[in-house]
Every structure is written in C-alpha cells, then in structure tokens.
Scaffold this motif. Structure first.
Motif, mmCIF file in Angstrom:
data_model
loop_
_atom_site.group_PDB
_atom_site.id
_atom_site.type_symbol
_atom_site.label_atom_id
_atom_site.label_comp_id
_atom_site.label_asym_id
_atom_site.label_seq_id
_atom_site.Cartn_x
_atom_site.Cartn_y
_atom_site.Cartn_z
ATOM 1 N N GLU A 110 17.301 -1.838 3.777
ATOM 2 C CA GLU A 110 16.600 -1.881 2.832
ATOM 3 C C GLU A 110 15.023 -3.103 2.960
ATOM 4 O OE1 GLU A 110 19.129 -1.871 -0.162
ATOM 5 O OE2 GLU A 110 20.832 -2.856 1.005
ATOM 6 N N LYS A 111 14.504 -2.346 1.767
ATOM 7 C CA LYS A 111 13.060 -2.832 1.792
ATOM 8 C C LYS A 111 13.110 -3.688 0.418
ATOM 9 C CE LYS A 111 12.399 1.628 3.074
ATOM 10 N NZ LYS A 111 13.521 1.475 4.324
ATOM 11 N N ALA A 112 12.171 -4.782 0.829
ATOM 12 C CA ALA A 112 12.181 -5.211 -1.196
ATOM 13 C C ALA A 112 10.927 -5.577 -0.949
ATOM 14 C CB ALA A 112 13.092 -6.577 -1.545
ATOM 15 N N ALA A 113 9.996 -5.562 -2.258
ATOM 16 C CA ALA A 113 8.550 -5.754 -1.855
ATOM 17 C C ALA A 113 8.263 -6.927 -3.339
ATOM 18 C CB ALA A 113 7.406 -4.639 -2.913
ATOM 19 N N ILE A 114 7.638 -8.071 -2.904
ATOM 20 C CA ILE A 114 7.719 -9.058 -3.870
ATOM 21 C C ILE A 114 5.713 -9.008 -3.669
ATOM 22 C CG2 ILE A 114 8.199 -11.959 -4.559
ATOM 23 C CD1 ILE A 114 10.749 -11.568 -2.874
ATOM 24 N N LEU A 115 5.611 -8.935 -5.195
ATOM 25 C CA LEU A 115 4.191 -8.790 -5.033
ATOM 26 C C LEU A 115 3.924 -9.236 -6.183
ATOM 27 C CD1 LEU A 115 3.906 -4.358 -4.797
ATOM 28 C CD2 LEU A 115 4.041 -6.457 -3.179
ATOM 29 N N GLY A 116 2.765 -9.845 -6.235
ATOM 30 C CA GLY A 116 2.240 -10.230 -7.101
ATOM 31 C C GLY A 116 0.757 -10.301 -8.216
ATOM 32 N N ASP A 117 -0.025 -10.494 -8.934
ATOM 33 C CA ASP A 117 -0.698 -10.364 -9.481
ATOM 34 C C ASP A 117 -2.442 -10.222 -8.803
ATOM 35 O OD1 ASP A 117 -0.055 -10.255 -11.803
ATOM 36 O OD2 ASP A 117 -1.162 -12.030 -12.777
ATOM 37 N N ASP A 132 13.150 -0.050 -1.717
ATOM 38 C CA ASP A 132 14.762 -0.144 -2.733
ATOM 39 C C ASP A 132 14.271 -1.217 -4.063
ATOM 40 O OD1 ASP A 132 16.561 1.407 -1.362
ATOM 41 O OD2 ASP A 132 14.912 0.553 0.566
ATOM 42 N N ARG A 133 13.648 -2.292 -3.455
ATOM 43 C CA ARG A 133 13.116 -3.093 -5.035
ATOM 44 C C ARG A 133 12.071 -3.580 -5.368
ATOM 45 N NH1 ARG A 133 17.196 -3.816 -2.424
ATOM 46 N NH2 ARG A 133 19.035 -4.010 -4.423
ATOM 47 N N ILE A 134 11.496 -3.888 -6.167
ATOM 48 C CA ILE A 134 10.214 -4.329 -6.986
ATOM 49 C C ILE A 134 10.770 -5.381 -7.134
ATOM 50 C CG2 ILE A 134 9.905 -2.142 -8.061
ATOM 51 C CD1 ILE A 134 6.748 -2.914 -7.256
ATOM 52 N N VAL A 135 9.287 -6.544 -6.861
ATOM 53 C CA VAL A 135 9.679 -8.091 -7.389
ATOM 54 C C VAL A 135 8.631 -7.765 -7.801
ATOM 55 C CG1 VAL A 135 10.406 -9.789 -7.588
ATOM 56 C CG2 VAL A 135 12.065 -8.459 -6.387
ATOM 57 N N CYS A 136 8.217 -8.121 -9.214
ATOM 58 C CA CYS A 136 6.409 -8.159 -9.727
ATOM 59 C C CYS A 136 6.490 -9.647 -10.572
ATOM 60 C CB CYS A 136 5.932 -7.127 -10.746
ATOM 61 S SG CYS A 136 6.536 -5.091 -9.985
ATOM 62 N N VAL A 137 5.236 -9.913 -10.131
ATOM 63 C CA VAL A 137 5.185 -11.549 -10.579
ATOM 64 C C VAL A 137 3.808 -11.179 -11.055
ATOM 65 C CG1 VAL A 137 4.930 -13.797 -10.072
ATOM 66 C CG2 VAL A 137 6.532 -12.297 -8.671
ATOM 67 N N GLY A 138 3.473 -12.349 -12.554
ATOM 68 C CA GLY A 138 3.017 -12.464 -13.301
ATOM 69 C C GLY A 138 2.092 -11.550 -14.163
ATOM 70 N N VAL A 156 6.076 -10.183 1.009
ATOM 71 C CA VAL A 156 5.555 -10.889 0.111
ATOM 72 C C VAL A 156 4.165 -10.411 0.232
ATOM 73 C CG1 VAL A 156 5.202 -13.127 -0.254
ATOM 74 C CG2 VAL A 156 7.434 -12.285 0.880
ATOM 75 N N LYS A 157 3.739 -10.780 -1.200
ATOM 76 C CA LYS A 157 1.964 -9.782 -1.136
ATOM 77 C C LYS A 157 1.602 -10.398 -2.155
ATOM 78 C CE LYS A 157 -1.434 -7.365 1.041
ATOM 79 N NZ LYS A 157 -2.331 -8.687 1.913
ATOM 80 N N ALA A 158 1.000 -11.295 -2.330
ATOM 81 C CA ALA A 158 -0.338 -11.639 -4.306
ATOM 82 C C ALA A 158 -1.396 -12.163 -3.522
ATOM 83 C CB ALA A 158 0.638 -12.203 -4.742
ATOM 84 N N SER A 159 -2.990 -12.790 -4.703
ATOM 85 C CA SER A 159 -3.765 -13.044 -4.660
ATOM 86 C C SER A 159 -3.804 -14.734 -4.265
ATOM 87 C CB SER A 159 -4.003 -13.535 -5.591
ATOM 88 O OG SER A 159 -5.354 -11.533 -6.429
ATOM 89 N N HIS A 160 -3.826 -15.233 -3.389
ATOM 90 C CA HIS A 160 -3.944 -16.317 -3.332
ATOM 91 C C HIS A 160 -3.563 -17.426 -3.922
ATOM 92 C CE1 HIS A 160 -4.510 -20.102 -0.341
ATOM 93 N NE2 HIS A 160 -5.136 -20.843 -0.567
ATOM 94 N N ASP A 161 -4.430 -16.927 -5.227
ATOM 95 C CA ASP A 161 -4.060 -18.496 -6.353
ATOM 96 C C ASP A 161 -2.700 -18.121 -7.089
ATOM 97 O OD1 ASP A 161 -6.767 -18.733 -6.178
ATOM 98 O OD2 ASP A 161 -7.922 -18.183 -8.056
ATOM 99 N N LEU A 162 -1.348 -17.434 -6.780
ATOM 100 C CA LEU A 162 -0.527 -17.205 -7.066
ATOM 101 C C LEU A 162 0.775 -18.132 -5.986
ATOM 102 C CD1 LEU A 162 -1.716 -15.039 -8.922
ATOM 103 C CD2 LEU A 162 0.956 -14.196 -8.397
ATOM 104 N N LEU A 197 17.985 -10.334 -5.282
ATOM 105 C CA LEU A 197 16.330 -9.929 -4.937
ATOM 106 C C LEU A 197 15.903 -9.786 -3.548
ATOM 107 C CD1 LEU A 197 14.696 -13.117 -8.008
ATOM 108 C CD2 LEU A 197 14.823 -10.861 -7.940
ATOM 109 N N ALA A 198 15.678 -10.140 -2.727
ATOM 110 C CA ALA A 198 15.818 -10.039 -1.147
ATOM 111 C C ALA A 198 17.313 -10.245 -0.541
ATOM 112 C CB ALA A 198 14.996 -11.129 -0.748
ATOM 113 N N PRO A 199 18.273 -9.307 -0.477
ATOM 114 C CA PRO A 199 19.212 -8.905 -0.145
ATOM 115 C C PRO A 199 19.134 -9.193 1.485
ATOM 116 C CG PRO A 199 18.932 -6.864 -0.958
ATOM 117 C CD PRO A 199 17.570 -7.861 -1.304
#
Length: 501
Positions: free
Chosen positions: A390-397, A422-428, A477-483, A468-470
C-alpha cells in the motif's frame, strides 16, 4: 593547518587587524575557520556571523577560551561587552588592571570589518586562490545533493575528495566548505544553491570551478527568478568564474539545457539516458529494481571507441540513474576508468532527507523531506508508485512558486491519483489545490486528507496513525524545508529503532 596566516585573513577581508596578547602575531598560521564557537579548534579563527536566532558576536569570548587565536568581528570588544555583558573572568581582569581591561573582554587578536558575512566570503575566495585542488561545482533546480553524493563517491575511487556536507550550499555553506579543504585533498565537490540573481555569481567567484555541472532547469524560486529562462540565467552565473580550462557537464534530457551550444568558448559535455544521441555519457538498458535501485549499462562515447560497462545504482528512481550519469560524465573527464566509475556508483548511499529509504517494523519510509519543487515531488511520487505495498504520500506545500503555485500543486494531486497512490495526505495552505485535484481525479480509489500545518498533521498521526500511514505501507514524506517535515519522519520511525537501507 591551513595555508593561511592571520595577516592574509585581514588583507583578504580588508579589515583592521588588532594584535594583542602574546598567543599570536600577524604571521601566525591558522588551523581552521568556523562560525560556530563550539567548533573552534586551538589555533583557529572564529567569524562572528549574525544568525536568525543568535548573533555570533555574543560568543567571541567563548571562542577565545576554546583556543581561537583570531576573531573576525563587526564590533569592537567594548561594543560587544556593552551589548552582551561581561563574564566574571573579564570583570576580574578589569578590576585587577590586567590585559583584559584594554580589550574590554577576554579577547585575543581580532580583525574589525564592516560585514562579517562578506568577510567570510572574501576569506574563502582568498584561500581558494592559494589551493591547487580542482573543484567541481554543482547546481540545478533539483537533484544537486544526490548528484553531489554520486560525484564524490565515484571520484573517491581515484582521488582524495572533500564534499559539501549537509545543506551547506548557500553563501554561508559554500565558503565554509572551501575553508575545510586541506593539503591532502585533490578534488572538492561543491554543491551550489541559490534563490535569486547575483547569488551564483558570488558563489562562483569563491569556488572557481574546474568542472561545472547543471542537473536541470525546473520550477523553483519562481518568486524571484520568474520563469525557467530566469532560472537558466541565474544558474548560468556559475560560468562567470569558471577556470580557464574549465569544462561543463549538462543534462541532455532537459529541454532547455540540451539546446545550449558553446559557453564561453567551451563545448558542453552532455549526459543522458537510453539512446539520447546528444549524450557522450549515458545510462542504457535501465532495469528498475523498485526501492532497491536500478541496474543499467553505462555507455561512454569516446573519440576513438565506445565503452560499455554494467553498473548498479543503489538509490531508487530514474532520476537517480540520471544523477549517476552526471557523475560518470564528470569522472570520465577527470580520467577514471569504467571499472572505477562502476565501483564508486555501487557504494553511494542516500543522505537523510533526500530519497533515504528507511525500513521500520511498521513501514517503509521514503524520507525525501529536505525540500520540494514540482520536478522533485513528481519524481518522488513516481518512486512511491514502484512500491509493492500500500502506498501513502504525505506531501506538504512547495513554496516560492509564484503565480503558478496553484497549478503546480494541482498537477501533483492529479499525478498521485493517476499513479494509483492509495492515500494522499496534503499539508499547508498551498496544498489545498493538491488535495482538491486528487479527490476530483481519484474518486473512491484514493483516500484523501488535508491538514493546515505540520503540527496538526502530527497531532492526527498520534491519534489515527493507522488511517494515515497504515502498518505495512510505504510512506513518502516530502515538502519544502520550511514545513519541518523532518519532524514527521522522526515520528514515523521513533517507535522502533531501525536502520536505513
């Protein structure tokens, strides 16, 4: 020791040298140059650089206590003492009429300058000019750090190599890297990152690269650089102080770089993939091994004959294969054999925060949290799609994308949906557009979540981690550094001591 004296430092930064005490004079050689007083070595130089949270001037006396023989400062001892107070030692010296009375605190020799950040660059530039070492300068919108690791790893098969450590790729990090070069080093591999025009010009002035590498021209720092043509102009400042016999390595897969002809009278050397006719060095017959990396055939097209050798690229994703091709291009120019190049590639490992694969008892974590732009996020999501779990993407701004930010975030949401994440978790706030497009294109096939900031995400993970992350899933886990997504990686791996692949 460094091949640098106190007097040369003062001359390099145009400062006023004040010699006091009996520990050193203008002809004394220095052992090192640092901006962190905790890293001062006996005989070293401390440059008092102002930071976001603390000012280095507050730590000058502590640097001398640790053995520094010189401080570079924008304030006199009396000014520092008035602003930050006096230690018990200093007060006792003044009351007893000792040497500290004249200095105003427990200082040794110092150089007084107008701007200590400028002094840091000037000292690094002067030091670089004295060195016989060759330098490889690396820039680009994404992939700089991984390419740096590949280049340093491959060149290390033949040469003594110094490389940029951590995220030291800006106008503070680059001079500190240069100032770590010692007589045993034959090549320095220097990562060079910018966010505005003029910065690369100043970095190039210090590095004076013998080999210039540009990984790609993507979408990053568009608030300042406006568009890809602006990014190209800014990155091309790396050529401003290229060595007289300098050489250039460019990505033949990049539509802008592949169109470049002669640069300052030099013909670029191109690296690429597959059967790219423009590339002198390329990776062919690529076979992906999922999160374990790739295997390929390295092809080097010489004037007399073509060399082909099987190679293993231990870091996953086609973008890593291209980064390895860049390293082979540089190594080929610097005289390494195909066997040496293959051995160096096989030994490269990931840097924390940059496509670092971590296995825990619960998850496989793709730690790519250091920074983000559209190209690097696209590559990371495509990498996640290779997982057989299973695939989960935790992605920020993705920050600093200017007026096109909504579109770029939306495109990532569409991509994640199309690739079957399978699931995308968006932050920001910016990532609302990613969330909306993912929902619109995936329907019921993808679980979608949105959180306003990293802290609210962490709070949710503490309470509902399984949704969120079974357990058993692969988690990007990926986002701009400031997050500050390093905190997310820390949480995901903290329950179980684990090890990176």
């Amino acid at each position: 020791m460094m091949d640098l004296t106190i007097r040369e430092i003062a001359e390099a930064c145009g400062g006023k040298l004040v010699v006091q005490g009996d520990s050193a004079d203008g002809d004394s050689s220095v052992s090192s140059v640092v901006i962190d007083s905790r890293l001062v070595e006996p005989g070293g130089v401390f440059i008092a650089v102002p930071g976001e949270r603390v000012d280095g001037h507050a730590f000058i006396e502590g640097a001398f206590a640790r053995g520094a023989i010189l401080a570079v400062t924008a304030r006199t001892p009396q000014q520092v003492a008035a602003e930050y107070g006096k230690s018990e030692k200093t007060a006792a010296q003044e009351n007893s009429g000792e040497a500290g009375k004249q200095a105003g605190c427990g200082w040794g020799c110092y150089v007084l300058v107008e701007d200590t950040l400028r002094a840091l660059r000037d000292i690094a530039e002067a030091y670089r000019k004295k060195l016989a070492v060759k330098t490889v300068g690396i820039t680009g919108s994404s992939g700089k750090t991984s390419t740096k690791e590949f280049i340093a790893g491959v060149l290390g098969e033949k040469y003594s190599v110094l490389k940029t450590e951590g995220n030291f790729n800006n106008e503070i990090g680059v001079p500190l890297t240069l100032l770590r070069i010692r007589s045993e080093h034959e090549i320095a591999v220097v990562e060079m990152g910018i966010s505005d025009f003029g910065e690369m010009h100043r970095l190039s002035r210090m590095v004076r690269p013998d080999v210039c590498v540009i990984t790609n021209i993507g979408q990053s720092h568009l608030n300042n650089l406006i568009d890809r043509e602006g990014i190209l102009r800014a990155k091309s400042e790396i050529f401003d102080f290229m060595a007289e016999e300098g050489r250039i390595c460019l990505n033949a897969e990049d539509d802008i770089l592949s169109g470049l002809g002669e640069i300052k009278g030099r013909r670029p050397h191109f690296f690429g993939l597959g059967d790219n006719a423009q590339a002198e060095v390329l990776m062919a017959d690529i076979e992906g091994k999922g999160l374990l990396g790739s295997e390929a055939v390295l092809v080097m097209r010489g004037s007399a004959r073509e060399t082909r050798i099987s190679v293993r690229i231990p870091l996953p994703g086609e973008h890593m294969v291209l980064n390895a091709a860049a390293a082979a291009c540089v190594a080929n120019l610097l005289g390494l054999t195909g066997e040496e190049i293959a051995a160096g590639m096989a030994g490269v490992s990931a840097v924390s925060g940059r496509t670092n694969i971590i296995r825990t008892s619960r998850n496989t974590i793709i730690d790519d949290c250091y920074n983000a732009n559209p190209a690097s996020v696209k590559a990371a999501v495509e990498l996640l799609a290779m997982a057989d779990t299973e695939k989960a993407a935790i992605l920020g701004d993705m920050l600093n994308l200017g007026s096109e930010s909504d579109r770029y975030h939306g495109e990532i949401g569409v991509l994640a949906a199309k690739l079957g994440i399978d699931r995308i978790v968006c932050v920001g706030e910016e990532s609302r557009h990613m969330y909306r497009e993912a929902r619109a294109h995936a329907g019921d096939r993808m679980e979608t979540f949105w959180f306003p900031d990293t802290e609210s995400l962490l709070e949710a993970l503490r309470g509902e981690r399984e949704s969120l992350a079974p357990e058993g899933s692969s988690v990007l886990v990926k986002a701009s550094h400031d997050l500050h997504f390093a905190d997310v990686v820390k949480f995901l791996r903290e329950e179980t001591p684990d090890k990176s692949l």
